[in-house]
Write an enzyme that holds these catalytic residues in place. Structure first.
Site, PDB file in Angstrom:
ATOM      1  N   ASP A  33       0.851  -1.195   0.000  1.00  0.00           N
ATOM      2  CA  ASP A  33       0.000   0.000   0.000  1.00  0.00           C
ATOM      3  C   ASP A  33       0.889   1.248   0.000  1.00  0.00           C
ATOM      4  OD1 ASP A  33      -3.218   0.538   0.911  1.00  0.00           O
ATOM      5  OD2 ASP A  33      -1.809   2.226   1.131  1.00  0.00           O
ATOM      6  N   ILE A  34       0.493   2.244  -0.754  1.00  0.00           N
ATOM      7  CA  ILE A  34       1.306   3.460  -0.898  1.00  0.00           C
ATOM      8  C   ILE A  34       1.279   4.317   0.372  1.00  0.00           C
ATOM      9  CG2 ILE A  34      -0.434   5.061  -1.828  1.00  0.00           C
ATOM     10  CD1 ILE A  34       1.646   5.708  -4.064  1.00  0.00           C
ATOM     11  N   ASN A  91     -12.852  -3.212   2.064  1.00  0.00           N
ATOM     12  CA  ASN A  91     -13.909  -2.210   2.119  1.00  0.00           C
ATOM     13  C   ASN A  91     -14.783  -2.351   0.882  1.00  0.00           C
ATOM     14  OD1 ASN A  91     -13.139  -0.892   4.549  1.00  0.00           O
ATOM     15  ND2 ASN A  91     -11.432   0.048   3.471  1.00  0.00           N
ATOM     16  N   VAL A 100     -11.176   2.897  -3.975  1.00  0.00           N
ATOM     17  CA  VAL A 100     -10.760   2.455  -5.314  1.00  0.00           C
ATOM     18  C   VAL A 100     -11.741   1.376  -5.774  1.00  0.00           C
ATOM     19  CG1 VAL A 100      -8.913   1.455  -6.702  1.00  0.00           C
ATOM     20  CG2 VAL A 100      -8.335   2.920  -4.747  1.00  0.00           C
ATOM     21  N   HIS A 104     -10.033  -5.079  -3.614  1.00  0.00           N
ATOM     22  CA  HIS A 104      -8.717  -5.218  -2.986  1.00  0.00           C
ATOM     23  C   HIS A 104      -8.902  -5.654  -1.547  1.00  0.00           C
ATOM     24  CE1 HIS A 104     -10.103  -1.052  -2.775  1.00  0.00           C
ATOM     25  NE2 HIS A 104      -9.495  -0.947  -1.599  1.00  0.00           N
ATOM     26  N   HIS A 106      -6.911  -5.758   1.997  1.00  0.00           N
ATOM     27  CA  HIS A 106      -5.766  -5.255   2.749  1.00  0.00           C
ATOM     28  C   HIS A 106      -5.261  -6.372   3.662  1.00  0.00           C
ATOM     29  CE1 HIS A 106      -6.710  -0.804   2.200  1.00  0.00           C
ATOM     30  NE2 HIS A 106      -7.891  -1.341   1.924  1.00  0.00           N
TER      31      HIS A 106
HETATM   32  P1  AMP Z   1      -9.787   1.477   0.325  1.00  0.00           P
HETATM   33  O1  AMP Z   1     -10.017   2.680   1.183  1.00  0.00           O
HETATM   34  O2  AMP Z   1     -10.104   0.178   1.015  1.00  0.00           O
HETATM   35  O3  AMP Z   1     -10.461   1.605  -1.020  1.00  0.00           O
HETATM   36  O4  AMP Z   1      -8.220   1.404   0.103  1.00  0.00           O
HETATM   37  C1  AMP Z   1      -7.543   1.910  -0.994  1.00  0.00           C
HETATM   38  C2  AMP Z   1      -6.072   1.808  -0.652  1.00  0.00           C
HETATM   39  O5  AMP Z   1      -5.325   1.963  -1.843  1.00  0.00           O
HETATM   40  C3  AMP Z   1      -5.577   2.872   0.325  1.00  0.00           C
HETATM   41  O6  AMP Z   1      -5.047   2.230   1.485  1.00  0.00           O
HETATM   42  C4  AMP Z   1      -4.498   3.615  -0.463  1.00  0.00           C
HETATM   43  O7  AMP Z   1      -3.418   4.011   0.331  1.00  0.00           O
HETATM   44  C5  AMP Z   1      -4.119   2.587  -1.510  1.00  0.00           C
HETATM   45  N1  AMP Z   1      -3.548   3.124  -2.731  1.00  0.00           N
HETATM   46  C6  AMP Z   1      -4.042   4.138  -3.488  1.00  0.00           C
HETATM   47  N2  AMP Z   1      -3.247   4.335  -4.552  1.00  0.00           N
HETATM   48  C7  AMP Z   1      -2.263   3.416  -4.480  1.00  0.00           C
HETATM   49  C8  AMP Z   1      -1.134   3.106  -5.292  1.00  0.00           C
HETATM   50  N3  AMP Z   1      -0.855   3.796  -6.405  1.00  0.00           N
HETATM   51  N4  AMP Z   1      -0.307   2.107  -4.913  1.00  0.00           N
HETATM   52  C9  AMP Z   1      -0.577   1.409  -3.787  1.00  0.00           C
HETATM   53  N5  AMP Z   1      -1.616   1.646  -2.969  1.00  0.00           N
HETATM   54  C10 AMP Z   1      -2.450   2.640  -3.317  1.00  0.00           C
END
Ligand code: AMP
Length: 124
Positions: A33-34, A91, A100, A104, A106
């Protein structure tokens, strides 16, 4: 939520933007995760275009679902969090603050993870 083919994870899958890859299988990809919120914070995504668990569980072929679940377990083993424990979280939708629109999971670990839900106030 509709699938947006230009979401950030779709772009990672197409190689348009980089990721810190942890693991890749025929149908799944795992990367850091970024904005990590735990010492281990890895995302596992299916390569197919699925918005969330609802979409994935309804539409994905069994081989993709098996691959994805096995990838989650394998990544946890690779990350070394199995012995002490870890949390997986997906989520789904607005109330869960999914940001997103590509499924995904986590994987959090490397610290005491506390209560299952955060401190946000429950609203109806
Ligand atoms: P969610 O809130 O469950 O949709 O989580 C989306 C996750 O994607 C967040 O924890 C972000 O930090 C992560 N994220 C967004 N852009 C990137 C990226 N380019 N590379 C890795 N993680 C990302």
């Amino acid at each position: 939520m509709a699938y947006d083919p230009n979401n950030i994870f779709a772009r990672i899958l197409r190689g348009e933007i980089p990721c810190k890859k942890v693991h890749e299988t025929a149908h799944s990809l795992a990367f850091h995760d970024i904005q990590p919120v735990a010492p281990t914070h890895i995302l596992v995504i299916p390569k197919g275009a699925y918005v969330d668990i609802e979409d994935f569980s309804a539409k994905a072929p069994d081989a993709e679902i098996a691959d994805f679940i096995r990838a989650v377990g394998e990544v946890a083993r690779m990350a070394g969090v199995v012995a002490d424990g870890y949390r997986i979280l997906a989520n789904n939708g607005r109330d869960a603050h999914q940001t997103v629109p590509h499924l995904h999971v986590h994987i959090f670990g490397g610290m005491k993870l506390g209560a299952m839900l955060g401190h946000g106030e429950a609203t109806q």
